[in-house]
Design a protein around this motif. Structure first.
Motif, short mmCIF file in Angstrom:
data_model
loop_
_atom_site.label_atom_id
_atom_site.label_comp_id
_atom_site.label_asym_id
_atom_site.label_seq_id
_atom_site.Cartn_x
_atom_site.Cartn_y
_atom_site.Cartn_z
N ARG A 200 0.38 43.00 -21.66
CA ARG A 200 0.96 42.06 -22.62
C ARG A 200 1.80 42.79 -23.67
O ARG A 200 2.83 42.29 -24.11
N THR A 201 1.36 43.97 -24.06
CA THR A 201 2.12 44.75 -25.03
C THR A 201 3.51 45.07 -24.48
O THR A 201 4.52 44.90 -25.18
N VAL A 202 3.58 45.52 -23.24
CA VAL A 202 4.86 45.86 -22.64
C VAL A 202 5.74 44.62 -22.50
O VAL A 202 6.95 44.65 -22.81
N VAL A 203 5.15 43.52 -22.08
CA VAL A 203 5.92 42.28 -21.90
C VAL A 203 6.49 41.81 -23.24
O VAL A 203 7.70 41.51 -23.35
N LEU A 204 5.65 41.74 -24.25
CA LEU A 204 6.12 41.29 -25.56
C LEU A 204 7.15 42.25 -26.14
O LEU A 204 8.12 41.82 -26.79
N TRP A 205 6.97 43.54 -25.91
CA TRP A 205 7.93 44.54 -26.40
C TRP A 205 9.29 44.32 -25.77
O TRP A 205 10.32 44.33 -26.45
N ILE A 370 11.35 36.88 -18.49
CA ILE A 370 10.14 37.71 -18.59
C ILE A 370 9.04 36.96 -19.35
O ILE A 370 7.88 36.93 -18.94
N ALA A 371 9.42 36.36 -20.48
CA ALA A 371 8.43 35.63 -21.28
C ALA A 371 7.81 34.49 -20.48
O ALA A 371 6.59 34.30 -20.49
N TRP A 372 8.64 33.72 -19.78
CA TRP A 372 8.13 32.54 -19.07
C TRP A 372 7.27 32.92 -17.87
O TRP A 372 6.23 32.31 -17.63
N LEU A 373 7.70 33.94 -17.13
CA LEU A 373 6.99 34.29 -15.91
C LEU A 373 5.80 35.21 -16.16
O LEU A 373 4.71 35.00 -15.62
N ALA A 374 6.00 36.23 -17.00
CA ALA A 374 4.95 37.24 -17.17
C ALA A 374 3.83 36.78 -18.10
O ALA A 374 2.74 37.34 -18.07
#
Length: 381
Positions: A200-205, A370-374
């Motif tokens: 989640r950290t990587v995705v949000l970053w 990325i936000a929607w899928l991950a």
């Protein structure tokens, strides 16, 4: 202290610290005062951006060491000290140390503080409170740009910086008076060891980086884009106002969205809007449409700025939100270095902003995807 009193302290601190981003008003006078080149004078602001990011990153440790009111007066005092050091400077070194390092670092601590205290001021609507705080921070840059112009900083930069130092100091005193409560408890410190997952950290970053690059690129080059479309100086001024108005509205509405919408929907919406605005601007629209698109770009960026800290907090274990946000905020610091530079570099290459805007649109749409899928599994957060 009542919620309204705490909220007043939050807004006062946010407005005062937002003065850091009125730097464009003093960059040309500083160039004359120090004899430095424009790129060298610009490095002062770049240093402030990096230091601000470091301050946000360090804030979790600070909050576990000191009570909120002590952090408020300490960060405001350090910021004022940096401004007073920079005020009489006739060379770049005092400016880099005072404005870039001290004021920038203290700004990051204060930024994290007023975001944290905003949620306490309105616990029933924490997202809305964070949105108000980030809107006040943006409004501070506009307010102090006007104040510095009225003080004729073109003739005397030192008087302007000393005035900002006074305002920051007074905001710190107000926050000291209304930010009651102890430092973070040992229990929360232990719980904070269960931090946001690496995934989640990587995705949000990545989402924050993509959206912030787009927003900061457009912010840095808005006047140039309008000028290239044949706009007058008045139109260039309107472009800045449209961005700022959109930013403030986006901050408030984006923050309010986080009280009811799932994190991925908030993040995807903000970054997708940024992409649409950049795509529209890349098509060289009529001037009036360009101003509307700039307002939309400002709205998307303002929404992102208020959505990210709330999304991080909602998706993190209890007590771990500030530590996780500090790490993710480094994406904003990197975007502050990449976005404006990328816009200028691609313009120098082609003589047009279309390439830079298309790149910003692609990045933003990628961030939305990325936000929607991950983050699909985070809807229940």
């Amino acid at each position: 202290m009542t919620g309204y009193g705490r909220l007043l302290g939050v807004l006062g601190l946010a407005v005062a610290l937002g003065s850091l981003h009125a730097f464009s008003v003093i960059i040309v006078p500083l160039k004359s005062q120090t004899g430095a080149s424009l790129s060298s004078a610009s490095f002062v602001y770049s240093a402030a951006i990096v230091s601000l990011t470091a301050g946000v990153l360090a804030s979790d440790w600070v909050f576990r060491t000191m009570a909120p009111r002590v952090v408020a007066i300490g960060s405001a005092g350090l910021a004022a000290m940096g401004l007073l050091l920079a005020a009489p400077a006739t060379g770049l070194v005092p400016l880099i140390i005072g404005y870039g390092l001290l004021f920038g670092f203290a700004n990051g601590i204060g930024y994290s503080l007023f975001l944290s205290e905003a949620g306490k001021a309105m616990p029933e609507r924490p997202g809305f409170a964070v949105g108000l705080a980030t809107a006040a921070y943006a409004a501070g840059s506009m307010l102090f740009a006007w104040v510095l112009q009225r003080l004729r900083v073109g003739e005397d930069v030192s008087a302007g910086l000393m005035t900002v130092a006074l305002a920051v100091g007074l905001a710190g005193v107000l926050a000291f008076a209304v930010f009651d409560g102890p430092k973070r408890s040992a229990r929360l410190a232990r719980e904070a060891s269960e931090t946001l997952s690496a995934r989640r950290t990587v995705v949000l970053w990545l989402v924050y980086l993509a959206g912030a690059i787009s927003g900061l690129m457009v912010t840095a080059h808005a006047a140039g884009m309008v000028s290239l479309l044949g706009g007058s100086y008045a139109s260039e001024t309107l472009s800045v106002m449209a961005l700022a108005a959109g930013n403030a509205a986006g901050s408030i509405i984006g923050g309010r969205m986080t009280d009811t919408w799932p994190p991925r929907a908030c993040l995807a919406s903000a970054t997708a809007l940024a992409g649409l605005a950049s795509l529209g601007l890349a098509a060289s629209p009529p001037l009036l449409m360009a101003l509307a698109l700039l307002a939309l770009a400002g709205f998307a960026y303002g929404a992102l700025i208020s959505i990210v800290p709330r999304a991080v907090d909602r998706m993190s274990p209890p007590g771990a939100g500030m530590r996780a946000f500090g790490r993710i905020f480094t994406a904003w610091g990197m975007a502050g270095l990449i976005g404006p530079w990328l816009g200028g570099a691609l313009f120098d290459f082609s003589g047009l902003y279309a390439h830079a805007l298309l790149a910003a649109a692609v990045l933003s749409m990628a961030g939305a995807a990325i936000a929607w899928l991950a983050l699909a599994r985070s809807d229940a957060a």
